[in-house]
Enzyme design. Structure first.
Site, PDB file in Angstrom:
ATOM      1  N   HIS A 116      10.795  -3.284   2.058  1.00  0.00           N
ATOM      2  CA  HIS A 116      11.299  -2.705   0.875  1.00  0.00           C
ATOM      3  C   HIS A 116      12.510  -4.090   0.437  1.00  0.00           C
ATOM      4  O   HIS A 116      12.754  -4.254  -0.833  1.00  0.00           O
ATOM      5  CB  HIS A 116      11.830  -1.737   0.840  1.00  0.00           C
ATOM      6  CG  HIS A 116      13.100  -1.377   1.601  1.00  0.00           C
ATOM      7  ND1 HIS A 116      13.309  -0.796   3.010  1.00  0.00           N
ATOM      8  CD2 HIS A 116      14.429  -1.730   0.901  1.00  0.00           C
ATOM      9  CE1 HIS A 116      14.536  -0.844   3.028  1.00  0.00           C
ATOM     10  NE2 HIS A 116      15.301  -1.158   2.108  1.00  0.00           N
ATOM     11  N   ASP A 146       7.555  -0.150   6.976  1.00  0.00           N
ATOM     12  CA  ASP A 146       8.569  -0.982   6.196  1.00  0.00           C
ATOM     13  C   ASP A 146       9.003  -1.996   7.164  1.00  0.00           C
ATOM     14  O   ASP A 146      10.313  -2.582   7.370  1.00  0.00           O
ATOM     15  CB  ASP A 146       9.777   0.020   6.090  1.00  0.00           C
ATOM     16  CG  ASP A 146      10.769  -0.510   4.877  1.00  0.00           C
ATOM     17  OD1 ASP A 146      10.213  -1.320   4.255  1.00  0.00           O
ATOM     18  OD2 ASP A 146      12.053  -0.021   5.143  1.00  0.00           O
ATOM     19  N   GLY A 217      22.322  -2.981   1.330  1.00  0.00           N
ATOM     20  CA  GLY A 217      22.476  -4.326   1.758  1.00  0.00           C
ATOM     21  C   GLY A 217      22.281  -4.402   3.322  1.00  0.00           C
ATOM     22  O   GLY A 217      22.234  -5.495   3.865  1.00  0.00           O
ATOM     23  N   SER A 219      20.058  -2.790   5.024  1.00  0.00           N
ATOM     24  CA  SER A 219      18.595  -2.663   5.199  1.00  0.00           C
ATOM     25  C   SER A 219      17.982  -4.062   5.774  1.00  0.00           C
ATOM     26  O   SER A 219      18.230  -5.197   5.212  1.00  0.00           O
ATOM     27  CB  SER A 219      18.034  -2.315   3.823  1.00  0.00           C
ATOM     28  OG  SER A 219      18.084  -1.128   3.566  1.00  0.00           O
ATOM     29  N   LEU A 274      -8.867   8.626  11.999  1.00  0.00           N
ATOM     30  CA  LEU A 274      -9.527   9.619  12.568  1.00  0.00           C
ATOM     31  C   LEU A 274     -10.618  10.163  11.420  1.00  0.00           C
ATOM     32  O   LEU A 274     -11.904  10.617  11.609  1.00  0.00           O
ATOM     33  CB  LEU A 274      -9.105  10.812  13.078  1.00  0.00           C
ATOM     34  CG  LEU A 274      -8.447  10.644  14.406  1.00  0.00           C
ATOM     35  CD1 LEU A 274      -7.665  12.171  14.613  1.00  0.00           C
ATOM     36  CD2 LEU A 274      -9.562  10.398  15.584  1.00  0.00           C
ATOM     37  N   GLY A 275     -10.201   9.831  10.134  1.00  0.00           N
ATOM     38  CA  GLY A 275     -10.994  10.671   9.114  1.00  0.00           C
ATOM     39  C   GLY A 275     -10.773  11.901   8.956  1.00  0.00           C
ATOM     40  O   GLY A 275     -11.884  12.510   8.640  1.00  0.00           O
ATOM     41  N   VAL A 276      -9.688  12.610   9.143  1.00  0.00           N
ATOM     42  CA  VAL A 276      -9.391  13.880   8.759  1.00  0.00           C
ATOM     43  C   VAL A 276      -8.402  14.226   7.751  1.00  0.00           C
ATOM     44  O   VAL A 276      -7.554  13.558   7.853  1.00  0.00           O
ATOM     45  CB  VAL A 276      -8.939  14.635  10.279  1.00  0.00           C
ATOM     46  CG1 VAL A 276     -10.144  14.321  11.279  1.00  0.00           C
ATOM     47  CG2 VAL A 276      -7.917  14.022  10.956  1.00  0.00           C
ATOM     48  N   MET A 277      -8.525  15.677   7.182  1.00  0.00           N
ATOM     49  CA  MET A 277      -7.403  16.022   6.468  1.00  0.00           C
ATOM     50  C   MET A 277      -6.695  17.023   7.161  1.00  0.00           C
ATOM     51  O   MET A 277      -7.394  17.919   7.859  1.00  0.00           O
ATOM     52  CB  MET A 277      -7.841  16.635   5.042  1.00  0.00           C
ATOM     53  CG  MET A 277      -6.690  17.363   4.427  1.00  0.00           C
ATOM     54  SD  MET A 277      -7.744  18.002   2.773  1.00  0.00           S
ATOM     55  CE  MET A 277      -6.153  19.177   2.525  1.00  0.00           C
ATOM     56  N   ILE A 278      -5.242  16.637   7.468  1.00  0.00           N
ATOM     57  CA  ILE A 278      -4.710  17.672   8.403  1.00  0.00           C
ATOM     58  C   ILE A 278      -3.738  18.396   7.608  1.00  0.00           C
ATOM     59  O   ILE A 278      -3.337  18.143   6.498  1.00  0.00           O
ATOM     60  CB  ILE A 278      -3.987  17.061   9.723  1.00  0.00           C
ATOM     61  CG1 ILE A 278      -3.132  16.027   9.187  1.00  0.00           C
ATOM     62  CG2 ILE A 278      -5.149  16.380  10.562  1.00  0.00           C
ATOM     63  CD1 ILE A 278      -2.148  15.351  10.162  1.00  0.00           C
TER      64      ILE A 278
END
EC number: 3.4.21.107
Length: 474
Positions: A116, A146, A217, A219, A274-278
């Site tokens: 950022h 980040d 600053g 960061s 994995l291709g999952v909605m948790i």
């Protein structure tokens, strides 16, 4: 012994006890002078500049003038940018500058900082401790952790020793060097307050929480242990005032270096998928599943073409362990899977219908694996939004809509999540264009402007919603 003599003796004993206590306390407090003398030459100040298009909005009673400063303070500099430009509105170019910190990780000029700090920068300047100011090239940045890597054209630079963030303990002393508010090489210290802290939308980083004073600053600057080793990158704070409030967070150096190595060697960061909605396991759900306590990640839905569905996971499974590591909460699963290289197998311990079982899954590659500086193939795919979609199947259409694609997964750190898009939503239109298929969505995304937000129509739970979507700059 007279009464006065007894009082005098008691006073002397108390004085000696206080002096001894103060001496012992002084001996226990750490001395950071040697650490700072050795480490300071490798800590740098980073300044960036970028040109943005601002606009003079006809903002209510302000008659076409810019948003007054008092409102910018509360709503942020980009408040006006989030609104579509109406007819007659005028814009102009404006240069914006920002400051941050970083540290040198190799003698030939590689520097680590926060993503950022350098996001969207047209020019990056690095100020060294010896007074030199050098232009830096962005090697790559990973918004999910980040972490960013810069390169300056210089040799024989001082470097820092990297520690092991796996050995950290709550309560140990730490110190930070950085440039808060542009005051370069400022030193602050404190203790580790917690480890493995998960923050909203930062699911890939097990943050180190400290009480070290960190301000704008700082960061990108290093966090040290008492041996002078870098154990983290100071990344963010929790604040209600805009300044330090005792809650600071650093990215563990082990996580940061894994990302940095991939950016330097491959130009991109690969993450397991994995291709999952948790969803979290609440106390009520835990009781209904026969669990002793809430833990794990509940699979609410699966991408039918994803690794999890292919290898036998099902909706309703609760993932409890990944290769023997406990999944304490739903937020831990993306982090554990994300650190697995795509193509490798993981053994998942799941709870299904009241029984524990082990399922081996070959981990896939996240659809939106971050590319290096400048972008690469795939930038215009739906993954650029930080989501995965699939066509609507028979029976999924509603009388209120006759087109769209279903969102099956949303990256919590992506622009889609920031706009309020959720897994399960039907994405109906972008701007004035109806969305008919995933392929067409890719084309529409590739044509989206980066200088303003666009309206997106969603269909959720029988109702239509609009959200404003703004692409992250390449």
């Amino acid at each position: 012994m007279t009464r006065m003599t007894r009082h005098l003796a008691l006073w002397m004993l108390l004085s000696l006890a206080i002096l001894a206590s103060q001496s012992a306390m002084a001996q226990k407090l750490p001395d950071f002078t040697s650490l700072v003398e050795e480490a300071a030459p490798a800590v740098v100040n980073i300044s960036t500049s970028r040109t943005v298009e601002t606009r003079n909005m006809p903002f209510g009673q302000f008659g076409g003038q810019e948003l007054p400063e008092i409102f910018k303070h509360f709503f942020g500099e980009r408040f006006g940018d989030q609104m579509p430009m109406p007819p007659g509105a005028q814009g102009h170019s404006e240069e914006r500058r920002s400051l941050g910190s970083g540290f040198i990780i190799s003698e030939d000029g590689y520097i680590m900082t926060n993503a950022h700090v350098v996001e969207g920068a047209d020019e990056i300047l690095v100020s060294l401790n010896d007074g030199r100011e050098l232009k830096a090239e962005l090697v790559g940045a990973d918004t999910k952790t980040d972490v960013a890597v810069l390169k300056v054209d210089a040799d024989n630079l001082p470097t820092l020793t990297l520690g092991d963030s796996e050995d950290l303990k709550v309560g140990q002393w730490v110190a930070a060097i950085g440039s808060p508010f542009g005051l370069d090489h400022s030193v602050t210290s404190g203790i580790i307050s917690a480890i493995n802290r998960t923050l909203p939308r930062d699911v890939y980083v097990p943050f180190i929480q400290t009480d070290v004073a960190i301000n704008p600053g700082n960061s990108g600057g290093p966090l040290f242990n008492l041996d002078g080793e870098v154990i983290g990158i100071n990344s963010q704070i929790f604040t209600r005032s805009g300044g330090y409030m005792g809650l600071s967070f650093a990215i563990p150096i082990d996580v940061a270096m894994d990302v940095a190595d991939q950016l330097r060697n491959d130009g991109s960061v690969s993450r397991g998928w994995l291709g999952v909605m948790i969803q979290p396991v609440s106390r009520e759900l835990a009781d209904s599943f026969g669990m002793d306590k809430p833990q794990g990640a509940l699979i609410a839905d699966l991408d039918p073409d994803g690794p999890a569905a292919r290898d036998g996971l099902k909706a309703g499974d609760v993932v409890l362990e990944v290769d023997g590591q406990t999944v304490d909460s739903s937020s831990a699963l993306p982090r554990l899977i994300g650190r697995v290289s795509p193509g490798n197998d993981v053994e998942l311990k799941v709870l299904r219908n009241g029984e524990h079982r082990n399922v081996t899954v070959t981990v896939g590659d996240w659809p939106d694996s971050q590319k290096g500086a400048g972008g690469s193939a795939g930038d215009t795919a739906p993954a650029r939004l930080g989501l995965a979609v699939r066509p609507l199947e028979e029976g999924q259409h509603d009388q209120a809509i006759d087109n769209g694609v279903r969102v099956v997964e949303v990256d919590p750190t992506g622009v889609a999540a920031k706009a309020g898009i959720r897994a399960g939503d039907i994405l109906v239109s972008i701007g004035e264009h109806a969305v008919e298929s995933p392929e067409q969505l890719s084309e529409l995304i590739g044509e989206l402007p980066e200088d303003r937000a666009v309206p997106v129509r969603l269909y959720r739970s029988g109702h239509s919603y609009y959200v404003a979507l703004r692409l992250a700059q390449k």
